[in-house]
Design a protein around this motif. Sequence first.
Motif, PDB file in Angstrom:
ATOM      1  N   TYR A  71      45.114  -1.706  43.093  1.00 56.14           N
ATOM      2  CA  TYR A  71      45.350  -3.008  43.698  1.00 56.14           C
ATOM      3  C   TYR A  71      46.732  -3.003  44.347  1.00 56.14           C
ATOM      4  O   TYR A  71      47.587  -2.179  44.014  1.00 56.14           O
TER       5      TYR A  71
ATOM      6  N   PHE B 283      34.212  -4.578  38.414  1.00 58.16           N
ATOM      7  CA  PHE B 283      35.277  -3.759  37.833  1.00 58.16           C
ATOM      8  C   PHE B 283      34.870  -2.302  37.741  1.00 58.16           C
ATOM      9  O   PHE B 283      35.541  -1.421  38.252  1.00 58.16           O
ATOM     10  N   PHE B 284      33.733  -2.052  37.051  1.00 59.12           N
ATOM     11  CA  PHE B 284      33.350  -0.666  36.807  1.00 59.12           C
ATOM     12  C   PHE B 284      32.596  -0.076  37.998  1.00 59.12           C
ATOM     13  O   PHE B 284      32.749   1.098  38.296  1.00 59.12           O
TER      14      PHE B 284
ATOM     15  N   TRP C 232      39.363  -4.347  41.207  1.00 61.02           N
ATOM     16  CA  TRP C 232      40.042  -5.030  40.107  1.00 61.02           C
ATOM     17  C   TRP C 232      40.482  -6.435  40.481  1.00 61.02           C
ATOM     18  O   TRP C 232      40.335  -7.361  39.683  1.00 61.02           O
TER      19      TRP C 232
ATOM     20  N   LEU D 125      43.173  -4.525  29.471  1.00 65.60           N
ATOM     21  CA  LEU D 125      43.218  -3.331  30.301  1.00 65.60           C
ATOM     22  C   LEU D 125      44.335  -3.460  31.334  1.00 65.60           C
ATOM     23  O   LEU D 125      45.141  -2.544  31.529  1.00 65.60           O
TER      24      LEU D 125
ATOM     25  N   VAL E   1      47.531  -1.035  31.891  1.00 61.50           N
ATOM     26  CA  VAL E   1      47.806  -0.390  33.169  1.00 61.50           C
ATOM     27  C   VAL E   1      49.217  -0.749  33.639  1.00 61.50           C
ATOM     28  O   VAL E   1      49.989   0.106  34.064  1.00 61.50           O
TER      29      VAL E   1
ATOM     30  N   ARG F  36      45.281   5.263  28.209  1.00 65.99           N
ATOM     31  CA  ARG F  36      44.250   4.571  27.439  1.00 65.99           C
ATOM     32  C   ARG F  36      43.467   5.543  26.581  1.00 65.99           C
ATOM     33  O   ARG F  36      43.238   6.689  26.970  1.00 65.99           O
TER      34      ARG F  36
ATOM     35  N   PHE G 171      36.498  -1.506  28.201  1.00 69.86           N
ATOM     36  CA  PHE G 171      37.625  -1.762  29.101  1.00 69.86           C
ATOM     37  C   PHE G 171      38.850  -0.968  28.682  1.00 69.86           C
ATOM     38  O   PHE G 171      39.544  -0.404  29.520  1.00 69.86           O
TER      39      PHE G 171
END
Lengths: 306, 374, 268
Positions: free
Chosen positions: A50, A267-268, A273, C119, C123, C129, C208
């Motif tokens: 992002y 998301f996945f 994001w 998450l 980050v 993670r 996540f």
Amino acid sequence: MRSGAERRARAGRALVAGLPFAWLVAFFLAPFGLVAKISLSEKANARPPYRPAFAAGDGPGDVLDKLSALSLDNYRLLAEEPLYLDAVLTSLRLAATATVLALLIAYPVAYAMARAPGRLRPALLLLAMLPFWTSFLIRVYAWIGILKPEGLLNAALAWLGLIDTPLEILNTEWAVQIGLVYSYLPFMLLPLYAALERIDPTLLEAGQDLGAPPWKTFWLVTLPLSRPGVTAGCFLVFIPALGEFVIPDLLGGSETVMIGTVLWSEFFGNRDWPLASAVAVVLLVAVVAPMVLWRREEARRTEAPT
Amino acid sequence: MAEPPGRPAPLIRFEGVTKSFGAARAVAGVDLDIAQGEFFCLLGPSGCGKTTLMRTLAGFETPDSGRILLDGADLAGVPAHRRPVNMMFQSYALFPHMSVEANIAFGLRQDGVPRAEIAERVAAIVRTVQIQGLEKRRPHQLSGGQKQRVALARALVKRPLVLLLDEPLAALDRKLREDTRFELKELQARLGLTFLMVTHDQDEAMAMADRIGVMEKGRLVQVGAPAEVYETPATRGVAAFVGDSTLIEGVAGAFDGAAARLRVRAALGASSPEFVVAAREAPAEGSAVTLALRPEKLRLWTEPPEAGTPNVLEAEVWDLGYLGDKTLVRLRLPGGGTVRVSRLNASRRPEAGLSAHQRAWIGFDPADAVLLTR
Amino acid sequence: MTPRLTAFNVVSLTLGFAFLYLPIVLLVVFSFNESKLVTVWGGFSTRWYAALLGNGPLLEAAWVSLRIGVLSATFATVLGTLAAVALVRFGRFAGRTLLTGMVYAPLVMPEVITGLSLLLLFVALDVDRGFWTVTLAHVSFSMCFVTVVVQSRLVTMDRSLEEAAMDLGATPLATFFQVTLPLIAPAVAAGWMLAFTLSLDDLVIASFTSGPGATTLPMRIYGQVRLGVSPEINAACTIMIGVVTLAILAFSIASKRGLAEPGRAEGA
């Protein structure tokens, strides 16, 4: 002047309250700020994916530049694209229906549990609580084997001669609805039972003694007194069901999209994001309203003399 | 307050102690001295602040203002676990997960007393309160009376400067309660300890205490020996709460200084009879006063008494409450209002000559009425 | 009038519990099915349990989940109990309302939100993670359940027991460990169990916050479930259900005995 002992006691209390407090601020509250911020960012092919990403070494100028790069584009997209609005409406509808159905199923069960002889009650309570402790994923998974076209339900119905061709239930909204009601039933059952069990049986006797027939006693005494359990149960089902992911993902088809599944796939699947974060903010707003209502209801009830 | 010469410094001193909970004032400026070896009782209806006052001494409540001195030392800032006072809780608060023995030893263990000494002291206190044989039991295996003794032993074994007793007998049934009163009193005298007890039961306070402090709405309204509090209550509240009184409102009249007699015009519904009562000094003529009449000090005649008997009223017997040792007679005055008279049933013909709705005359000696101006 | 079950009550109970248990019972029954087809009964067999033993990734995932469960439940129990003590015993203090809110919100917060937000935090902090981030995430949401369980026990506990301990000279710390903790121990244990099962059960938050090399059991099962129902997964689920059921039964029997003879914690 304070003594050493008093200072130590104060420090101890600060530690006891401060430790969980700091933990929850760091790992529950603060991350929401991040979600909100990233929902205003833009997707990028970078790590993290992002833009803008604030870094520790940013000068004031960098920060200003990056702040001006924040935009409401993601929200605009959510508002304009019917897919997202549909997801919100579907979620609201499914969660609300699940709440009503769970209430209708759980109330007679909880009522019967509360009326059961004292020695039976602990066993019944244990039975009601066991599913609560059993894996959610497993309980949803169990329905796949039942609902699929060649599954147990269709096999049973065919054996009974009720159907010729298998019903398509799995991968439809019906399956999601069944899954929601089933999975969240214990959350309705337990508060209802707690409320009904607390009702003093002499109140019901008084009601009948004063000439009300049993159904009227139920309507005028039992039902109003069980209201705290009803509200608690409804909120405990509605709020988490609204953001459910596992049930629509496993039992629903591609046309049954709930907010949770949208968030997950953005998301996945799309690695978007910022958009996923915007969805999270929308979902958060949707669940915070009933949460606040519930807390207010609870506060009102606990403050009112009983 | 000046220290009376020759009197030892008090063991406990409350100085202007005030404590509020939110807007509610639980304790309002209490000053009180309690001497070493005294059995002091705080008496009052529930919610009068007596328990709060005691809890400020134990360290469970911090006064908003004022000081508490114990053996001359200010207790401000001393946490409950460092105060040399121990409390017997109303619920007894016995630790349910510990044996009787472990409950009693708990306080000594906290102080790091050597094991051998703990065993010795526990054994000794077990004998003192007579609970031998119960040492290994858990609290839920004890009767109410036994629990009470364990709680007492647990507090006493630490040899506190003051033993605090919060409604110590409230959870016992009546017969046991009366026996225990005397035992506690005897134990206190034998050990020479200072006891501070809180109770709402005036019989208990009268039977046990050396001095009673009556509390009313957070204030300490009267402190004195039981007889003093009973015979000369300082306020209407004390007269009504301690023992039974019929209160009659009135207006102060002429004062005869030589005979120490005051005329009082009473207001009894429509009628306003005039009484003569004993008074050391006169309230301002025309000011409002109250007469408190104890039921046992009122006289009752079924025939008109001879002329010249002071303070006589004609009344109608309303009902008779037979209580065994005495009979409580309620009478209605012609102008309205009720008076209670108690008659001792000294013979086995209780109130043979008295029946409801008959005419009767009541009266009292000028010295037997209590004149209240507060 | 003693409570008596009417026919309607009996029917409600039967249907209600049948609805709750039938899917689980069917799942368990078909885990012993010889046939690979889930709907056709091909005779009793334990072959799928044997197959589980050869399923390396699944066993590895189970081991990861078990470790995360024990660790996160233990931390969550400590933090959750502290929060409960603060909320019940400290009266009004600065931040009390916020703490209450932060304790109750996670109970109903959709897991996708909790998972995503954590998450993003990891980050932003540039943390790798894996095992530890999942553990940390699980502590954060399960401690609130511990708080609620312990809190409900603390409010019913007689306050004067703690006052008595302090009155007898115990410091606040000694009071907590010698009086409060033994008396709330059943609730603390229940809180630990709840936190443990929540961690063992969680798919969304783990998905996540996990990373390479830290695949939990639900993540592994989910991956296989998406490919369709398999008797092997039925067998794995049956084992999990069996373990939880036994643990709950053992716990409820133990705590019932504990009720009859309160506080066995005190050593002889």
